[in-house]
Enzyme design. Structure first.
Site, PDB file in Angstrom:
ATOM      1  N   TYR A  54       0.799  -0.752  -0.046  1.00 26.50           N
ATOM      2  CA  TYR A  54       0.507  -0.032   0.388  1.00 26.50           C
ATOM      3  C   TYR A  54       0.677   1.314   0.312  1.00 26.50           C
ATOM      4  O   TYR A  54       0.521   2.053  -0.673  1.00 26.50           O
ATOM      5  CB  TYR A  54      -0.981   0.121   1.386  1.00 26.50           C
ATOM      6  CG  TYR A  54      -1.779  -0.452   1.221  1.00 26.50           C
ATOM      7  CD1 TYR A  54      -2.456  -2.122   0.508  1.00 26.50           C
ATOM      8  CD2 TYR A  54      -3.393  -0.146   1.433  1.00 26.50           C
ATOM      9  CE1 TYR A  54      -3.601  -2.629   0.548  1.00 26.50           C
ATOM     10  CE2 TYR A  54      -4.418  -0.650   1.818  1.00 26.50           C
ATOM     11  CZ  TYR A  54      -4.831  -1.678   0.674  1.00 26.50           C
ATOM     12  OH  TYR A  54      -5.942  -2.334   0.161  1.00 26.50           O
ATOM     13  N   LYS A  97       3.622 -15.278   2.311  1.00 25.75           N
ATOM     14  CA  LYS A  97       3.151 -16.109   0.617  1.00 25.75           C
ATOM     15  C   LYS A  97       4.467 -16.366   0.649  1.00 25.75           C
ATOM     16  O   LYS A  97       5.059 -16.081  -0.212  1.00 25.75           O
ATOM     17  CB  LYS A  97       2.440 -15.082  -0.313  1.00 25.75           C
ATOM     18  CG  LYS A  97       2.576 -15.760  -1.656  1.00 25.75           C
ATOM     19  CD  LYS A  97       0.926 -17.287  -1.915  1.00 25.75           C
ATOM     20  CE  LYS A  97       1.483 -17.639  -3.006  1.00 25.75           C
ATOM     21  NZ  LYS A  97       0.585 -18.668  -3.126  1.00 25.75           N
ATOM     22  N   ASP A 104      -3.442 -17.968   0.126  1.00 22.56           N
ATOM     23  CA  ASP A 104      -4.610 -18.773  -0.217  1.00 22.56           C
ATOM     24  C   ASP A 104      -5.176 -20.294   0.479  1.00 22.56           C
ATOM     25  O   ASP A 104      -6.050 -20.154   0.080  1.00 22.56           O
ATOM     26  CB  ASP A 104      -3.642 -19.058  -1.946  1.00 22.56           C
ATOM     27  CG  ASP A 104      -2.685 -19.983  -1.701  1.00 22.56           C
ATOM     28  OD1 ASP A 104      -1.781 -20.061  -0.514  1.00 22.56           O
ATOM     29  OD2 ASP A 104      -2.093 -21.017  -2.922  1.00 22.56           O
ATOM     30  N   ASP A 143      -6.377  -7.477   3.919  1.00 20.67           N
ATOM     31  CA  ASP A 143      -7.405  -6.404   3.470  1.00 20.67           C
ATOM     32  C   ASP A 143      -8.529  -7.040   3.059  1.00 20.67           C
ATOM     33  O   ASP A 143      -9.641  -7.585   3.016  1.00 20.67           O
ATOM     34  CB  ASP A 143      -6.865  -5.274   2.334  1.00 20.67           C
ATOM     35  CG  ASP A 143      -7.517  -4.679   1.768  1.00 20.67           C
ATOM     36  OD1 ASP A 143      -9.137  -3.583   2.444  1.00 20.67           O
ATOM     37  OD2 ASP A 143      -8.408  -4.456   0.369  1.00 20.67           O
ATOM     38  N   ASP A 197     -12.859  -9.024   4.764  1.00 27.21           N
ATOM     39  CA  ASP A 197     -13.669  -8.679   3.922  1.00 27.21           C
ATOM     40  C   ASP A 197     -14.162 -10.276   3.947  1.00 27.21           C
ATOM     41  O   ASP A 197     -15.124 -10.442   4.207  1.00 27.21           O
ATOM     42  CB  ASP A 197     -13.634  -8.145   2.480  1.00 27.21           C
ATOM     43  CG  ASP A 197     -13.165  -6.883   2.690  1.00 27.21           C
ATOM     44  OD1 ASP A 197     -13.282  -6.381   3.678  1.00 27.21           O
ATOM     45  OD2 ASP A 197     -13.972  -6.246   1.440  1.00 27.21           O
TER      46      ASP A 197
HETATM   47  C1  IPM Z   1     -10.276  -1.178   4.314  1.00 20.78           C
HETATM   48  C2  IPM Z   1     -10.575  -1.019   3.233  1.00 20.78           C
HETATM   49  C3  IPM Z   1      -9.706   0.820   1.941  1.00 20.78           C
HETATM   50  C4  IPM Z   1      -8.053  -0.581   2.259  1.00 20.78           C
HETATM   51  C5  IPM Z   1      -9.426   1.159   0.791  1.00 20.78           C
HETATM   52  C6  IPM Z   1     -11.023   2.556   1.134  1.00 20.78           C
HETATM   53  C7  IPM Z   1      -8.417   1.856   0.639  1.00 20.78           C
HETATM   54  O1  IPM Z   1     -10.972  -1.351   1.873  1.00 20.78           O
HETATM   55  O2  IPM Z   1     -10.143  -0.272   5.282  1.00 20.78           O
HETATM   56  O3  IPM Z   1     -10.602  -2.161   4.271  1.00 20.78           O
HETATM   57  O4  IPM Z   1      -7.677  -0.984   0.934  1.00 20.78           O
HETATM   58  O5  IPM Z   1      -7.562  -0.743   2.968  1.00 20.78           O
HETATM   59 MG    MG Z   2     -11.300  -3.431   2.396  1.00 22.39          MG
END
Ligand code: IPM
Ligand code: MG
Length: 362
Positions: free
Chosen positions: A141, A192, A224, A248, A252
């Protein structure tokens, strides 16, 4: 001592959900004697609209002088065409970097009342309680060099750099081990290392610091496989620690195990316990302004703020109990609605939590 909380509502559903969390903070201040002072400032797309910057200087100054930051969400389609340096997401990344919030805690907890809302079978997720510890200020990032360049043959090439220094790996590793000590004492480090040298080093450093936490069992998993295991048998995990980008993605995935990303809070912490607290979900522009967004992740972020920055464990538990109580009452926003429950909007959900907070004898 009065603690200052910077309230950065942001874009999309941000203002609606943050308004409910602010209501909860108001109750803690007025009814439970919490000494806080709130100050609002723009961030993200709305900040760009008024000042030309996603993280205006006064907002950054406020965030720096505050003890904690409560954030809604940033981003929306109307800002997608902007140069990447001006996009709403840059406001968020700027805050993370400027405040040195390197340790991102993303719990994935399944409320038993919501077991049916998960897309996975109830027995796979019942009792789920994972803590993902995501490195937040390094890795691909932020790595340099980055950009899009033109090669000698005229073709364009995009490039980003995955970098981690030993000290960066060590501090996030220690963060994860410390948290594991207060939980089930198991850390799974996700990398990884079979392909990327950077994460080979990551693995080596994790092994090294594990020696200082003899009660904690450290394991390693390729990313993975970790993604697969999260949907196959998620309850095998206690604490997962990983890089910025893997975290990240995996967070999710872990969030969805719990039925809705609308339920999950997060904390982004600096070395001195200062923190920024926000729901894991995004700004959901498609439902913004409709009054149907789930404010519980933001309200639960306030609970994390109380736990990790203000060290108000009792008040944090009260919020968590209040959230659980409204679920017991069958109240649901659209994202967690299942047959037989009562569907309500953002505002009513906020009010329900407030009511349950006040009526809880403690
Ligand atoms: C998160 C989001 C952010 C990230 C974006 C909005 C920059 O997806 O906080 O997980 O990728 O970190
Ligand atoms: Mg995210």
């Amino acid at each position: 001592m009065t603690n200052k909380i910077a309230v950065l509502a942001g874009d999309g559903i941000g203002p609606e959900i943050v308004a409910q969390a602010v209501k909860v903070l108001g109750v803690l201040r007025d009814e439970f004697g919490l000494q806080i002072e709130l100050e609002e400032a723009p961030v993200g797309g709305r900040a760009y609209d008024v000042s030309g910057q996603p993280l205006p200087e006064p907002t950054l100054r406020l965030a720096k002088e505050a003890d904690a930051v409560l954030l809604g969400a940033v981003g929306g389609p109307q800002w997608e065409a902007l140069d990447i340096s001006l996009r709403p997401e840059k406001g968020l990344l700027g805050l993370r970097a400027e405040l040195e919030l390197f340790s991102n805690l993303r719990p994935a907890i399944l409320y038993e009342q919501l077991a049916d809302a998960s897309t996975l079978k109830a027995d796979v997720v019942a009792g789920l309680d994972i803590m993902i510890v995501r490195e937040l200020t390094g890795g691909i990032y932020f790595g340099q060099p980055r950009g899009v360049r033109t090669l000698a043959n005229g073709e364009r090439q995009g490039f980003n750099t995955l970098v981690y220094s030993e000290s960066e790996i060590e501090r996030i590793g220690r963060s994860a081990f410390e948290i594991a000590m207060k939980r089930d004492k198991r850390v799974c480090s996700v990398d990884k290392a079979n392909v990327l040298e950077c994460t080979e080093l990551w693995r080596e450093v994790m092994e090294r610091i594990a020696v200082d936490y003899p009660q904690v069992v450290l394991s390693h998993m390729y990313v993975d496989n970790a993604a697969m295991q999260l949907v196959r048998a998620p309850k095998q995990f206690d604490v997962m620690v990983t890089t910025n980008m893997f975290g990240d993605i995996l967070s999710d995935c872990a969030a969805m195990l719990t039925g809705s990303i609308g339920m999950l809070p997060s904390a982004s912490l600096a070395a001195d316990a200062k923190g920024m607290y926000e729901p894991i979900h995004g700004s959901a522009p498609d439902i913004a302004g409709k009054g149907i967004a789930n404010p519980l992740a933001t309200i639960l972020s306030v609970a994390m703020l109380l736990r990790y920055t203000l060290d108000e464990q009792d008040l944090a538990s009260r919020i968590e109990r209040a959230v659980s109580a409204v679920l017991d009452q069958g109240l649901r926003t659209a994202d967690i609605y299942t047959d037989g429950m009562k569907k309500i909007g953002t505002e009513d959900m906020g009010e329900a939590v407030v009511a349950s907070l006040i009526s809880d004898g403690g």
